[in-house]
Design an enzyme around this catalytic site. Structure first.
Site, PDB file in Angstrom:
ATOM      1  N   HIS A  77       0.663  -1.149   0.209  1.00  0.00           N
ATOM      2  CA  HIS A  77      -0.235   0.461   0.169  1.00  0.00           C
ATOM      3  C   HIS A  77       0.698   1.547   0.225  1.00  0.00           C
ATOM      4  O   HIS A  77       0.369   2.028  -0.065  1.00  0.00           O
ATOM      5  CB  HIS A  77      -1.015  -0.085   1.310  1.00  0.00           C
ATOM      6  CG  HIS A  77      -0.451  -0.074   2.712  1.00  0.00           C
ATOM      7  ND1 HIS A  77       0.027  -0.311   3.205  1.00  0.00           N
ATOM      8  CD2 HIS A  77      -0.237   1.721   2.513  1.00  0.00           C
ATOM      9  CE1 HIS A  77       0.093   0.025   4.747  1.00  0.00           C
ATOM     10  NE2 HIS A  77       0.515   1.096   4.590  1.00  0.00           N
ATOM     11  N   ASP A 109       0.183  -7.535   1.487  1.00  0.00           N
ATOM     12  CA  ASP A 109       0.723  -5.806   2.169  1.00  0.00           C
ATOM     13  C   ASP A 109       1.947  -5.707   1.990  1.00  0.00           C
ATOM     14  O   ASP A 109       2.835  -5.312   2.492  1.00  0.00           O
ATOM     15  CB  ASP A 109       0.069  -5.674   3.012  1.00  0.00           C
ATOM     16  CG  ASP A 109      -0.079  -3.623   2.786  1.00  0.00           C
ATOM     17  OD1 ASP A 109       0.932  -3.871   2.034  1.00  0.00           O
ATOM     18  OD2 ASP A 109      -0.352  -3.058   3.963  1.00  0.00           O
ATOM     19  N   SER A 176       4.505   2.670   7.431  1.00  0.00           N
ATOM     20  CA  SER A 176       4.185   1.408   6.948  1.00  0.00           C
ATOM     21  C   SER A 176       5.416   0.914   6.323  1.00  0.00           C
ATOM     22  O   SER A 176       5.737   1.781   5.358  1.00  0.00           O
ATOM     23  CB  SER A 176       3.306   1.834   6.179  1.00  0.00           C
ATOM     24  OG  SER A 176       2.041   2.451   6.852  1.00  0.00           O
TER      25      SER A 176
END
Length: 314
Positions: A77, A109, A176
């Site tokens: 992402h 992910d 992230s």
């Protein structure tokens, strides 16, 4: 008065020749605190040079260098929506490089980015699976809100049935893709999300994809040069579909502006699953269909774990 003088003199003697029982000792609690502090310092010293900031133009995230040639592990992402899979990468030393997305796995992910350089880089060590234990201290390094090189600490709170790691180490937007580390500075997970009911901010529960899955992903894709390709109709009279795909998963990595895909509302992260009810198992299946110069088709896509059918008029 004599008593006062005696006590004062006795105190002076004790200062000059303190008894054995008055020697200073470090409490176990203080010693443990000092050890924990040193561990945090050591983990940061070992791992921070391997952590990078990834910028896509729409936002930023973090990543870990996993090969000396400049292969970077991050979240899918983080790189979603990039133009042609190209990103800007900044190292801990402040140097900037251009990177190319070479693989993406939306389900877990994960993504791999290769730096366009011949330089050599420090790399993060990957933990063995047996070194992942609930209750162990963990460390997260990343770029929350663009603040690169930020360290937070916590414990490994839980291992989910799907293998995801749960932690109370503070994670925020920008973390992230960064590493979740053990006390040896080894990567045990790739930070990817926080629990935020109703969007009310950080609740102190974060999640990471386990190194067990990440290691397999790296090994399967590390030798790729660029698996992405743009799917286009074969003749000039047929309008372009205009998407950049991961060749293995058929997940859309980018959509060209003013393209057919853009007019259909396709967007990065969508997965091409089927055409006219026939499952797309590989990129060649899609290309073979387009080579037949169809006038229209029903395209089945996956989006946020839901299916949607889109009519395409070429």
């Amino acid at each position: 008065m004599r008593l006062e003088r005696f006590l004062l003199c006795a105190a002076c003697v004790c200062l000059i020749n303190p008894p054995a029982w008055s020697s200073v000792s470090v409490s176990p609690v203080l010693a443990q605190a000092r050890n924990e502090e040193q561990t945090s310092i050591d983990v940061y010293r070992i791992a921070s040079p391997t952590v990078v900031t990834i910028s896509t133009g729409r936002g930023s995230g973090s990543g870990s260098i996993v090969s000396a040639e400049g292969l970077i592990l991050t979240n899918e992402h983080v790189i979603r929506g990039t133009r042609g899979g190209r990103v800007s990468v900044s190292t801990s030393s402040g140097k900037r490089y251009t990177g190319q997305v070479i693989a993406a796995d939306r389900r877990n992910d994960l993504a791999l980015v290769r730096l366009n350089t011949t330089e050599r880089f420090p790399t993060v060590r990957l933990s063995a699976p047996q070194n992942i234990q609930v209750g162990q201290r963990v460390f997260a390094i990343g770029s929350p809100f663009g603040l690169s090189g930020t360290l937070t600490t916590g414990i490994l709170s839980r291992v989910s049935p799907n293998g995801d790691l749960q932690t109370d180490a503070a994670l925020n937007p920008g973390n992230s893709g960064g590493p979740l580390l053990n006390s040896r500075g080894e990567l045990i997970g790739v930070n990817k999300a926080i629990l935020s009911p109703g969007g009310r901010g950080n609740t102190g529960i974060g999640f990471a994809t386990s190194v067990v899955i990440a290691r397999d992903f790296i090994e399967q894709n590390r030798n790729r040069s660029n698996p992405s390709t743009t799917a286009v109709a074969p003749s000039s009279s047929t309008p372009r579909l205009g998407v950049t795909l991961d060749a293995r998963t058929l997940v859309i990595l980018g959509v060209q502006p003013r393209s057919l895909a853009a007019s259909l509302g396709l967007r990065p992260g969508d997965q091409l699953l089927a055409i006219n009810g026939r499952r797309l198992r590989r990129l060649q299946d899609l290309q073979a269909f387009l080579d037949a110069s169809p006038s229209s088709a029903i395209l089945t896509i996956g989006r946020n774990r839901r299916l949607a059918n889109v009519r395409v008029n070429f």
